[in-house]
Design a protein around this motif. Structure first.
Motif, PDB file in Angstrom:
ATOM      1  N   GLY A 129      77.115  24.255  -3.334  1.00  0.00           N
ATOM      2  CA  GLY A 129      77.747  25.390  -3.987  1.00  0.00           C
ATOM      3  C   GLY A 129      79.223  25.531  -3.682  1.00  0.00           C
ATOM      4  O   GLY A 129      79.765  26.636  -3.712  1.00  0.00           O
ATOM      5  N   THR A 130      79.890  24.421  -3.392  1.00  0.00           N
ATOM      6  CA  THR A 130      81.312  24.471  -3.035  1.00  0.00           C
ATOM      7  C   THR A 130      82.225  23.907  -4.120  1.00  0.00           C
ATOM      8  O   THR A 130      83.441  23.853  -3.935  1.00  0.00           O
ATOM      9  CB  THR A 130      81.561  23.708  -1.713  1.00  0.00           C
ATOM     10  OG1 THR A 130      81.038  22.373  -1.827  1.00  0.00           O
ATOM     11  CG2 THR A 130      80.869  24.397  -0.549  1.00  0.00           C
ATOM     12  N   ASP A 143      84.417  33.660   5.670  1.00  0.00           N
ATOM     13  CA  ASP A 143      83.676  32.942   6.709  1.00  0.00           C
ATOM     14  C   ASP A 143      82.478  32.201   6.123  1.00  0.00           C
ATOM     15  O   ASP A 143      82.187  31.064   6.495  1.00  0.00           O
ATOM     16  CB  ASP A 143      83.206  33.919   7.792  1.00  0.00           C
ATOM     17  CG  ASP A 143      84.345  34.429   8.654  1.00  0.00           C
ATOM     18  OD1 ASP A 143      85.381  33.745   8.727  1.00  0.00           O
ATOM     19  OD2 ASP A 143      84.202  35.512   9.255  1.00  0.00           O
ATOM     20  N   GLY A 144      81.767  32.861   5.192  1.00  0.00           N
ATOM     21  CA  GLY A 144      80.612  32.222   4.586  1.00  0.00           C
ATOM     22  C   GLY A 144      80.998  31.006   3.770  1.00  0.00           C
ATOM     23  O   GLY A 144      80.339  29.962   3.839  1.00  0.00           O
ATOM     24  N   GLU A 145      82.061  31.114   2.991  1.00  0.00           N
ATOM     25  CA  GLU A 145      82.534  29.985   2.190  1.00  0.00           C
ATOM     26  C   GLU A 145      83.005  28.840   3.080  1.00  0.00           C
ATOM     27  O   GLU A 145      82.725  27.664   2.806  1.00  0.00           O
ATOM     28  CB  GLU A 145      83.676  30.440   1.279  1.00  0.00           C
ATOM     29  CG  GLU A 145      83.234  31.362   0.155  1.00  0.00           C
ATOM     30  CD  GLU A 145      84.414  31.988  -0.576  1.00  0.00           C
ATOM     31  OE1 GLU A 145      84.246  32.351  -1.749  1.00  0.00           O
ATOM     32  OE2 GLU A 145      85.500  32.126   0.036  1.00  0.00           O
ATOM     33  N   CYS A 146      83.698  29.180   4.156  1.00  0.00           N
ATOM     34  CA  CYS A 146      84.192  28.164   5.082  1.00  0.00           C
ATOM     35  C   CYS A 146      83.032  27.384   5.698  1.00  0.00           C
ATOM     36  O   CYS A 146      83.082  26.149   5.797  1.00  0.00           O
ATOM     37  CB  CYS A 146      85.031  28.829   6.179  1.00  0.00           C
ATOM     38  SG  CYS A 146      85.640  27.684   7.441  1.00  0.00           S
ATOM     39  N   GLN A 147      81.986  28.089   6.084  1.00  0.00           N
ATOM     40  CA  GLN A 147      80.850  27.407   6.704  1.00  0.00           C
ATOM     41  C   GLN A 147      80.137  26.507   5.709  1.00  0.00           C
ATOM     42  O   GLN A 147      79.701  25.403   6.059  1.00  0.00           O
ATOM     43  CB  GLN A 147      79.887  28.425   7.297  1.00  0.00           C
ATOM     44  CG  GLN A 147      78.962  27.847   8.348  1.00  0.00           C
ATOM     45  CD  GLN A 147      79.707  27.221   9.508  1.00  0.00           C
ATOM     46  OE1 GLN A 147      79.959  26.010   9.531  1.00  0.00           O
ATOM     47  NE2 GLN A 147      80.086  28.029  10.482  1.00  0.00           N
ATOM     48  N   GLN A 148      80.031  26.939   4.464  1.00  0.00           N
ATOM     49  CA  GLN A 148      79.448  26.082   3.432  1.00  0.00           C
ATOM     50  C   GLN A 148      80.254  24.795   3.279  1.00  0.00           C
ATOM     51  O   GLN A 148      79.685  23.703   3.132  1.00  0.00           O
ATOM     52  CB  GLN A 148      79.405  26.817   2.093  1.00  0.00           C
ATOM     53  CG  GLN A 148      78.300  27.845   1.959  1.00  0.00           C
ATOM     54  CD  GLN A 148      78.359  28.535   0.616  1.00  0.00           C
ATOM     55  OE1 GLN A 148      78.989  29.575   0.448  1.00  0.00           O
ATOM     56  NE2 GLN A 148      77.724  27.940  -0.370  1.00  0.00           N
ATOM     57  N   ALA A 152      79.162  20.931   3.964  1.00  0.00           N
ATOM     58  CA  ALA A 152      79.346  19.921   2.923  1.00  0.00           C
ATOM     59  C   ALA A 152      80.041  18.683   3.481  1.00  0.00           C
ATOM     60  O   ALA A 152      79.654  17.545   3.183  1.00  0.00           O
ATOM     61  CB  ALA A 152      80.148  20.506   1.761  1.00  0.00           C
ATOM     62  N   ARG A 153      81.092  18.888   4.286  1.00  0.00           N
ATOM     63  CA  ARG A 153      81.798  17.742   4.872  1.00  0.00           C
ATOM     64  C   ARG A 153      80.855  16.899   5.733  1.00  0.00           C
ATOM     65  O   ARG A 153      80.893  15.663   5.709  1.00  0.00           O
ATOM     66  CB  ARG A 153      82.987  18.221   5.714  1.00  0.00           C
ATOM     67  CG  ARG A 153      83.903  17.095   6.175  1.00  0.00           C
ATOM     68  CD  ARG A 153      84.545  17.403   7.504  1.00  0.00           C
ATOM     69  NE  ARG A 153      83.575  17.669   8.538  1.00  0.00           N
ATOM     70  CZ  ARG A 153      82.867  16.743   9.179  1.00  0.00           C
ATOM     71  NH1 ARG A 153      83.006  15.461   8.865  1.00  0.00           N
ATOM     72  NH2 ARG A 153      81.993  17.073  10.107  1.00  0.00           N
ATOM     73  N   ALA A 154      79.992  17.572   6.509  1.00  0.00           N
ATOM     74  CA  ALA A 154      79.042  16.848   7.353  1.00  0.00           C
ATOM     75  C   ALA A 154      78.034  16.062   6.513  1.00  0.00           C
ATOM     76  O   ALA A 154      77.673  14.932   6.858  1.00  0.00           O
ATOM     77  CB  ALA A 154      78.317  17.830   8.275  1.00  0.00           C
ATOM     78  N   LEU A 155      77.587  16.639   5.401  1.00  0.00           N
ATOM     79  CA  LEU A 155      76.615  15.951   4.561  1.00  0.00           C
ATOM     80  C   LEU A 155      77.243  14.776   3.816  1.00  0.00           C
ATOM     81  O   LEU A 155      76.589  13.749   3.597  1.00  0.00           O
ATOM     82  CB  LEU A 155      76.001  16.933   3.560  1.00  0.00           C
ATOM     83  CG  LEU A 155      75.184  18.081   4.164  1.00  0.00           C
ATOM     84  CD1 LEU A 155      74.600  18.950   3.072  1.00  0.00           C
ATOM     85  CD2 LEU A 155      74.090  17.547   5.085  1.00  0.00           C
ATOM     86  N   ASN A 175      74.377  35.222   4.000  1.00  0.00           N
ATOM     87  CA  ASN A 175      75.003  33.920   4.229  1.00  0.00           C
ATOM     88  C   ASN A 175      74.323  33.153   5.352  1.00  0.00           C
ATOM     89  O   ASN A 175      74.242  31.913   5.309  1.00  0.00           O
ATOM     90  CB  ASN A 175      76.493  34.095   4.531  1.00  0.00           C
ATOM     91  CG  ASN A 175      77.332  34.225   3.277  1.00  0.00           C
ATOM     92  OD1 ASN A 175      77.281  33.387   2.394  1.00  0.00           O
ATOM     93  ND2 ASN A 175      78.091  35.311   3.179  1.00  0.00           N
ATOM     94  N   ARG A 176      73.838  33.862   6.374  1.00  0.00           N
ATOM     95  CA  ARG A 176      73.097  33.182   7.442  1.00  0.00           C
ATOM     96  C   ARG A 176      71.841  32.525   6.876  1.00  0.00           C
ATOM     97  O   ARG A 176      71.542  31.366   7.172  1.00  0.00           O
ATOM     98  CB  ARG A 176      72.731  34.172   8.549  1.00  0.00           C
ATOM     99  CG  ARG A 176      73.908  34.739   9.303  1.00  0.00           C
ATOM    100  CD  ARG A 176      73.523  35.268  10.672  1.00  0.00           C
ATOM    101  NE  ARG A 176      72.459  36.251  10.662  1.00  0.00           N
ATOM    102  CZ  ARG A 176      72.651  37.573  10.570  1.00  0.00           C
ATOM    103  NH1 ARG A 176      73.889  38.046  10.443  1.00  0.00           N
ATOM    104  NH2 ARG A 176      71.641  38.413  10.598  1.00  0.00           N
ATOM    105  N   VAL A 177      71.118  33.271   6.082  1.00  0.00           N
ATOM    106  CA  VAL A 177      69.893  32.740   5.487  1.00  0.00           C
ATOM    107  C   VAL A 177      70.215  31.581   4.551  1.00  0.00           C
ATOM    108  O   VAL A 177      69.520  30.562   4.533  1.00  0.00           O
ATOM    109  CB  VAL A 177      69.133  33.850   4.736  1.00  0.00           C
ATOM    110  CG1 VAL A 177      67.935  33.266   4.000  1.00  0.00           C
ATOM    111  CG2 VAL A 177      68.678  34.938   5.706  1.00  0.00           C
ATOM    112  N   ARG A 178      71.291  31.702   3.771  1.00  0.00           N
ATOM    113  CA  ARG A 178      71.678  30.654   2.821  1.00  0.00           C
ATOM    114  C   ARG A 178      71.962  29.335   3.544  1.00  0.00           C
ATOM    115  O   ARG A 178      71.527  28.267   3.098  1.00  0.00           O
ATOM    116  CB  ARG A 178      72.901  31.098   2.029  1.00  0.00           C
ATOM    117  CG  ARG A 178      73.324  30.107   0.941  1.00  0.00           C
ATOM    118  CD  ARG A 178      74.505  30.635   0.142  1.00  0.00           C
ATOM    119  NE  ARG A 178      74.149  31.844  -0.592  1.00  0.00           N
ATOM    120  CZ  ARG A 178      74.636  33.061  -0.328  1.00  0.00           C
ATOM    121  NH1 ARG A 178      75.523  33.223   0.662  1.00  0.00           N
ATOM    122  NH2 ARG A 178      74.268  34.100  -1.031  1.00  0.00           N
TER     123      ARG A 178
END
Length: 256
Positions: A129-130, A143-148, A152-155, A175-178
């Motif tokens: 979703g980025t 913060d939620g967008e940054c963590q997504q 994504a970078r890790a995947l 966002n935690r659940v997402r």
């Protein structure tokens, strides 16, 4: 399920000061595992050691049977990806450029993306979703967008093992659940092994396959969420913290 990540009598610490010893840990293919424990117990040190960022004081870490200590930095980056806590300082780097950096272990000496690399980046950004964020700078994201984006970078790095240090910190409940649901989907669809530290005990109990508990003066405990509650291991790990665990319902409450 086979053990993707394995440690043998591992001792972690800083310099010559041991934080935890005798760690025999397995994270299997297709498993989402939560790393729990009080602050200062060594969760971040363990994750950094598993990723090869810290040298173990004793013992060894293997991924797919390969001893990380004998592998080059490039080989380690093809085996393990890690998302560290906090927001990295990336300046004006766009989300698209940051996520694409995850392909570095697989590109040539100049870091140029092939058509296949670009396809991986695009597919992962769509999945996480980025895509709509790709032209924005990381520093401008919530913060939620940054963590997504960091997930994504890790995947995009396409490693069999993914480690995350408090990926749900500073996020609101949706966002935690997402984030955790995304990780749960990844381990099942991509046959990865994912280990993440968190202070969100209930989320770990509800959505993870196994729990690893780091305890003072003892080896880490590992088991299913139900076993963590029923055995009293979870209550012992958080003794004195003002949390009471209900073995019947598998939930916890905060004491006044």
């Amino acid at each position: 399920m086979s053990a993707m990540l394995h440690t043998e009598d591992l001792t972690i610490g800083h310099g010559h000061q041991a934080v935890c010893a005798g760690i025999d840990l397995q994270v299997r293919t297709g498993e989402l595992v939560a790393l729990l424990g009080v602050n200062g117990i060594g969760k971040s040190t363990l994750l950094r050691t598993l990723a090869g960022l810290h040298a173990p004081l004793a013992g060894r870490v293997t991924v797919q049977g390969a001893d990380l200590a004998t592998r080059s930095a490039r080989d380690r980056a093809r085996l393990v990806s890690i998302v560290l806590t906090g927001r990295p300082d990336t300046g004006l780097l766009t989300v698209d450029a940051l996520v694409a950096l995850g392909r570095q272990p697989w590109t040539g000496p100049w870091g140029r993306l092939s058509a296949a690399d670009r396809a991986v980046v695009d597919a992962v950004m769509e999945r996480t979703g980025t895509t709509a964020l790709r032209t924005r700078a990381l520093r401008d994201l919530s913060d939620g967008e940054c963590q997504q984006v960091m997930v994504a970078r890790a995947l995009v790095q396409a490693t069999p093992v993914v480690l995350l240090d408090e990926p749900t910190a500073h996020l609101d409940l949706p966002n935690r659940v997402r984030i955790v649901r995304l990780l749960r989907t990844v381990v099942r669809e991509d046959a990865k092994a994912v280990l993440f530290s968190t202070h969100d005990v209930q989320l770990a109990l509800d959505l993870c396959d196994r729990i690893v508990l780091m305890r003072r003066l003892e080896r880490p405990w590992s088991g299913t969420p139900d076993e963590a509650i029923a055995s009293g291991a979870l209550e012992q790990a958080f003794a004195g913290s003002g949390i009471r665990f209900d073995r019947a319902s598998g939930t916890h409450r905060f004491l006044p």
